[in-house]
Design an enzyme around this catalytic site. Sequence first.
Site, PDB file in Angstrom:
ATOM      1  CD  GLU A   1      -4.006   3.486   7.425  1.00  0.00           C
ATOM      2  OE1 GLU A   1      -4.252   3.045   8.550  1.00  0.00           O
ATOM      3  OE2 GLU A   1      -2.875   3.884   7.086  1.00  0.00           O
TER       4      GLU A   1
ATOM      5  CE1 TYR B   1      -3.712   5.670  12.452  1.00  0.00           C
ATOM      6  CE2 TYR B   1      -5.311   4.308  11.288  1.00  0.00           C
ATOM      7  CZ  TYR B   1      -4.008   4.710  11.499  1.00  0.00           C
ATOM      8  OH  TYR B   1      -3.010   4.161  10.759  1.00  0.00           O
TER       9      TYR B   1
ATOM     10  CD1 TRP C   1       0.287   0.357   3.388  1.00  0.00           C
ATOM     11  CD2 TRP C   1      -0.343  -1.757   2.987  1.00  0.00           C
ATOM     12  NE1 TRP C   1       0.701  -0.407   4.434  1.00  0.00           N
ATOM     13  CE2 TRP C   1       0.324  -1.704   4.226  1.00  0.00           C
ATOM     14  CE3 TRP C   1      -0.824  -2.990   2.528  1.00  0.00           C
ATOM     15  CZ2 TRP C   1       0.524  -2.841   5.013  1.00  0.00           C
ATOM     16  CZ3 TRP C   1      -0.625  -4.109   3.314  1.00  0.00           C
ATOM     17  CH2 TRP C   1       0.033  -4.037   4.528  1.00  0.00           C
TER      18      TRP C   1
ATOM     19  CB  CYS D   1      16.992   2.686  23.210  1.00  0.00           C
ATOM     20  SG  CYS D   1      15.426   2.466  24.059  1.00  0.00           S
TER      21      CYS D   1
ATOM     22  CG  ASP E   1      -1.179   3.623  15.473  1.00  0.00           C
ATOM     23  OD1 ASP E   1      -0.280   4.224  16.112  1.00  0.00           O
ATOM     24  OD2 ASP E   1      -0.915   2.805  14.574  1.00  0.00           O
TER      25      ASP E   1
END
Length: 330
Positions: free
Chosen positions: A49, A132, A36, A205, A150
């Site tokens: 979506e 959303y 997409w 991280c 989201d």
Amino acid sequence: MKMTSTGSHHLDADARRRWRRRLLPWYDRNRRDLPWRQNRDPYRVWLSEIMLQQTRVAAVLDHYRRFLQRFPTVQKLAAARESSVLAAWSGLGYYRRARMLHAAAKTIVKEHKGKFPGSVAELRALPGIGRYTAAAIASIVFNAPAAVVDGNVERVLERVFARVFSEKDLWRAAAELLSRTRPGDSNQAIMELGATVCLARQPRCSRCPVFALCASRGNIGPAKRLVGQKQGKICYALDRRDTSIFLVQRPKYASLMPGMWELPEITGDGVQGQSSLTFRHSITVTNYIVHVVSCPAQSESAGHWMEIKRLPLLPLTGLTRKILRQVQVI
Ligand code: SF4
């Protein structure tokens, strides 16, 4: 980062600029090559979506490709019968999404001459499109400056700011960080960060492009307790005669998968004989042990004999399709 007079944190203008300068190039280099994302066709973006709501990317890929083959345009989808749409959706679950998708396609064709509306407000007026999804489509397809929130965005923001937000503050924080020049990419970048780096259980991280701006840097405290998984057991009768199989239709008013076809369930004393198939299957928060027994259905009054060759066109529940594949009926 600085403290406001109300005690909440926010990134100042300079930090917001640094956020975008780090996040967008990282997204350009690292974004997953998903079907997409190949172009900005509103129909393709919208479909992705809706399919991705409550469903993982890996589970969507194959369905997405097949659904587009069957309904390549919004016009084709609008003209389809509901049973065909549900059949193509089968296996993705949460079938209300498919019904809403179908209803929205009809509205787009009838009221918008087949063209997707470009504003958040008009998109939200379509069936099945909430805050959303409207912001996602408007920003990705039409470059509208609308931020999305989201589960991934929420997690990233709460870690970056090291605080728990109210819903209102969450949307405000997302809007503050949005790039006005590339809003669609900006939204996809923060979601991609949550999906691939700032992971729920173990954030990576050391690979994070916004590490320097993050207040928690992986020091995330006790994980939010997951909703307890329940256990269940379910038995189905596999009643096959020559070229037909016996199926029952779920009631039209059922809250889950109304109107879809499935194998008849066996309850209580009806469970006799050897399981021909046993496996585990999760539906929402319940882990089921599924037994399939080759035996006559308990009552023929509530179901129908279906020609096996018709099954691909029938809206089957995902679990029934899975069983019929495993026993090589389809
Ligand atoms: Fe998440 Fe770690 Fe990046 Fe902070 S530094 S946003 S906790 S991955």
